[in-house]
Motif scaffolding. Structure first.
Motif, PDB file in Angstrom:
ATOM      1  N   MET A   1      76.371 -63.054 -74.889  1.00  0.00           N
ATOM      2  CA  MET A   1      77.480 -63.926 -75.304  1.00  0.00           C
ATOM      3  C   MET A   1      77.508 -65.207 -74.479  1.00  0.00           C
ATOM      4  SD  MET A   1      79.892 -64.119 -77.471  1.00  0.00           S
ATOM      5  CE  MET A   1      81.423 -64.972 -77.778  1.00  0.00           C
ATOM      6  N   ILE A   2      77.289 -65.027 -73.151  1.00  0.00           N
ATOM      7  CA  ILE A   2      77.261 -66.220 -72.281  1.00  0.00           C
ATOM      8  C   ILE A   2      76.090 -67.102 -72.662  1.00  0.00           C
ATOM      9  CG2 ILE A   2      77.018 -66.991 -69.898  1.00  0.00           C
ATOM     10  CD1 ILE A   2      78.375 -64.429 -69.025  1.00  0.00           C
ATOM     11  N   HIS A   3      74.984 -66.466 -73.066  1.00  0.00           N
ATOM     12  CA  HIS A   3      73.808 -67.232 -73.480  1.00  0.00           C
ATOM     13  C   HIS A   3      74.115 -68.042 -74.737  1.00  0.00           C
ATOM     14  CE1 HIS A   3      69.617 -68.269 -73.934  1.00  0.00           C
ATOM     15  NE2 HIS A   3      69.594 -67.738 -75.196  1.00  0.00           N
ATOM     16  N   LEU A   4      74.856 -67.456 -75.654  1.00  0.00           N
ATOM     17  CA  LEU A   4      75.227 -68.190 -76.878  1.00  0.00           C
ATOM     18  C   LEU A   4      76.147 -69.363 -76.567  1.00  0.00           C
ATOM     19  CD1 LEU A   4      75.853 -65.267 -79.412  1.00  0.00           C
ATOM     20  CD2 LEU A   4      73.929 -66.864 -79.365  1.00  0.00           C
ATOM     21  N   LEU A   5      77.104 -69.147 -75.662  1.00  0.00           N
ATOM     22  CA  LEU A   5      78.019 -70.241 -75.292  1.00  0.00           C
ATOM     23  C   LEU A   5      77.270 -71.371 -74.606  1.00  0.00           C
ATOM     24  CD1 LEU A   5      81.095 -68.192 -73.980  1.00  0.00           C
ATOM     25  CD2 LEU A   5      80.826 -69.357 -76.181  1.00  0.00           C
ATOM     26  N   THR A   6      76.252 -71.022 -73.843  1.00  0.00           N
ATOM     27  CA  THR A   6      75.477 -72.059 -73.159  1.00  0.00           C
ATOM     28  C   THR A   6      74.669 -72.878 -74.159  1.00  0.00           C
ATOM     29  OG1 THR A   6      75.334 -70.660 -71.191  1.00  0.00           O
ATOM     30  CG2 THR A   6      73.774 -72.475 -71.356  1.00  0.00           C
ATOM     31  N   LEU A   7      74.026 -72.173 -75.096  1.00  0.00           N
ATOM     32  CA  LEU A   7      73.208 -72.877 -76.079  1.00  0.00           C
ATOM     33  C   LEU A   7      74.055 -73.672 -77.085  1.00  0.00           C
ATOM     34  CD1 LEU A   7      70.491 -70.147 -76.877  1.00  0.00           C
ATOM     35  CD2 LEU A   7      70.222 -72.223 -75.497  1.00  0.00           C
ATOM     36  N   GLY A   8      75.140 -73.069 -77.547  1.00  0.00           N
ATOM     37  CA  GLY A   8      75.918 -73.741 -78.605  1.00  0.00           C
ATOM     38  C   GLY A   8      77.181 -74.402 -78.114  1.00  0.00           C
ATOM     39  N   GLY A   9      77.315 -74.578 -76.788  1.00  0.00           N
ATOM     40  CA  GLY A   9      78.534 -75.199 -76.260  1.00  0.00           C
ATOM     41  C   GLY A   9      78.848 -76.555 -76.882  1.00  0.00           C
ATOM     42  N   PRO A  10      77.887 -77.479 -76.910  1.00  0.00           N
ATOM     43  CA  PRO A  10      78.175 -78.791 -77.529  1.00  0.00           C
ATOM     44  C   PRO A  10      78.567 -78.679 -79.007  1.00  0.00           C
ATOM     45  CG  PRO A  10      76.190 -78.901 -76.209  1.00  0.00           C
ATOM     46  CD  PRO A  10      76.550 -77.448 -76.285  1.00  0.00           C
ATOM     47  N   TRP A  11      77.951 -77.729 -79.713  1.00  0.00           N
ATOM     48  CA  TRP A  11      78.291 -77.561 -81.130  1.00  0.00           C
ATOM     49  C   TRP A  11      79.709 -77.019 -81.291  1.00  0.00           C
ATOM     50  CZ3 TRP A  11      75.084 -79.604 -84.578  1.00  0.00           C
ATOM     51  CH2 TRP A  11      73.764 -79.832 -84.213  1.00  0.00           C
ATOM     52  N   GLN A  61      67.708 -60.621 -86.489  1.00  0.00           N
ATOM     53  CA  GLN A  61      67.145 -60.354 -85.179  1.00  0.00           C
ATOM     54  C   GLN A  61      66.523 -61.631 -84.608  1.00  0.00           C
ATOM     55  OE1 GLN A  61      67.439 -57.413 -83.627  1.00  0.00           O
ATOM     56  NE2 GLN A  61      68.434 -56.462 -85.425  1.00  0.00           N
ATOM     57  N   GLY A  62      66.468 -61.670 -83.297  1.00  0.00           N
ATOM     58  CA  GLY A  62      65.769 -62.746 -82.609  1.00  0.00           C
ATOM     59  C   GLY A  62      66.433 -64.111 -82.800  1.00  0.00           C
ATOM     60  N   ARG A  63      65.562 -65.091 -83.087  1.00  0.00           N
ATOM     61  CA  ARG A  63      66.023 -66.486 -83.203  1.00  0.00           C
ATOM     62  C   ARG A  63      67.012 -66.657 -84.353  1.00  0.00           C
ATOM     63  NH1 ARG A  63      64.350 -71.609 -81.837  1.00  0.00           N
ATOM     64  NH2 ARG A  63      64.684 -73.208 -83.438  1.00  0.00           N
ATOM     65  N   ASP A  64      66.767 -65.978 -85.472  1.00  0.00           N
ATOM     66  CA  ASP A  64      67.673 -66.101 -86.623  1.00  0.00           C
ATOM     67  C   ASP A  64      69.059 -65.577 -86.284  1.00  0.00           C
ATOM     68  OD1 ASP A  64      65.598 -67.130 -88.092  1.00  0.00           O
ATOM     69  OD2 ASP A  64      65.029 -65.191 -88.963  1.00  0.00           O
ATOM     70  N   ALA A  65      69.099 -64.510 -85.549  1.00  0.00           N
ATOM     71  CA  ALA A  65      70.399 -63.956 -85.159  1.00  0.00           C
ATOM     72  C   ALA A  65      71.143 -64.915 -84.241  1.00  0.00           C
ATOM     73  CB  ALA A  65      70.200 -62.593 -84.484  1.00  0.00           C
ATOM     74  N   ALA A  66      70.392 -65.551 -83.303  1.00  0.00           N
ATOM     75  CA  ALA A  66      71.044 -66.491 -82.378  1.00  0.00           C
ATOM     76  C   ALA A  66      71.602 -67.699 -83.128  1.00  0.00           C
ATOM     77  CB  ALA A  66      70.043 -66.927 -81.303  1.00  0.00           C
ATOM     78  N   LEU A  67      70.799 -68.246 -84.076  1.00  0.00           N
ATOM     79  CA  LEU A  67      71.277 -69.408 -84.853  1.00  0.00           C
ATOM     80  C   LEU A  67      72.475 -69.045 -85.727  1.00  0.00           C
ATOM     81  CD1 LEU A  67      67.861 -71.010 -85.966  1.00  0.00           C
ATOM     82  CD2 LEU A  67      69.435 -71.797 -84.164  1.00  0.00           C
TER      83      LEU A  67
END
Length: 243
Positions: A1-11, A61-67
């Motif tokens: 979850m923290i990883h998602l907030l870091t990657l998508g924070g600006p969005w 799964q993987g990159r698709d799940a993160a996006l």
């Protein structure tokens, strides 16, 4: 979850700001305002529910799940920004009632009736007035048999009594009747045609004679109105009568 907030924070921040901007612009403080986009809210809730279910069961799964998770969280941020923008706008003051336009009442145009035009009677020029000759009747005409043919129409007899007249001026010298006020050239001509030439003739007239003369010369009432008889008596007494 923290990883998602870091990657998508600006969005997430951008989606939240965009939602707040849209909410601020579309929110109205009018008390009588109504919202007719309930179906949009229902559709949005359904879409978020589907997205939450997909993320929960980890279908991707993987990159698709993160996006997908980043897009889902950005959508949540946008949805949260909408009421936030409306709340910020509501802090600016109480709701204002929209002014109700006053009804336009079209009154019928008043009917203006034209004023009647009154044309005063035009005086008839003395030269245009006909000379009404006195009517004479014989005894035979007054005693017409019942079966006799009707007599031809005659002009009406002037009112009053005919005064004494002359066939010609005495000694061939008529008085200057134009010295009497109201006796113009036409009246003088008509008087002479009736046999009136001298002041003493007019001075002897009575009211009935005056009426007869006025009707005969086509000027009823002129003799009495201009006081011809009184003027003639004054002129005759001053030695102005003809000889």
């Amino acid at each position: 979850m923290i990883h998602l907030l870091t990657l998508g924070g600006p969005w997430f921040v951008g989606a939240l700001a965009l939602g707040a901007l849209i909410g601020f612009l579309t929110f109205t403080r009018a008390r009588d305002a109504t919202f007719g986009g309930g179906w949009i809210i229902a559709l949005g809730v359904l879409a978020l529910s589907v997205g939450a279910a997909i993320s929960y069961v980890e279908i991707l799964q993987g990159r698709d799940a993160a996006l997908f998770d980043i897009g889902y969280l950005a959508t949540l941020a946008y949805a949260a920004g909408l009421p936030l923008g409306g709340f910020i706008k509501s802090l600016g003051g109480e709701g204002e009632n929209r002014p109700t336009p006053a009804p336009i009442i079209v009154a019928p145009a008043p009917v203006i009736e034209p004023e009647p035009v009154i044309i005063p009677p035009q005086p008839v020029a003395e030269a245009e007035r006909p000379i009404a000759a006195p009517e004479t009747r014989t005894v035979a005409e007054t005693r017409r048999p019942p079966n006799a043919a009707p007599a031809p129409a005659r002009a009406k007899t002037p009112r009053g009594a005919k005064p004494e007249t002359l066939g010609a001026p005495r000694n061939g010298a008529p008085d200057d009747l134009s010295r009497i006020k109201g006796v113009g050239p036409k009246s003088l001509e008509k008087l002479n045609a009736l046999g009136v030439f001298h002041y003493d003739q007019i001075a002897e007239w009575d009211l009935e004679n005056a009426r007869w003369i006025g009707a005969a010369i086509g000027a009823p009432g002129r003799v009495e109105r201009d006081k011809w008889i009184q003027q003639a008596r004054a002129l005759a007494g001053a030695g102005g009568e003809g000889k």
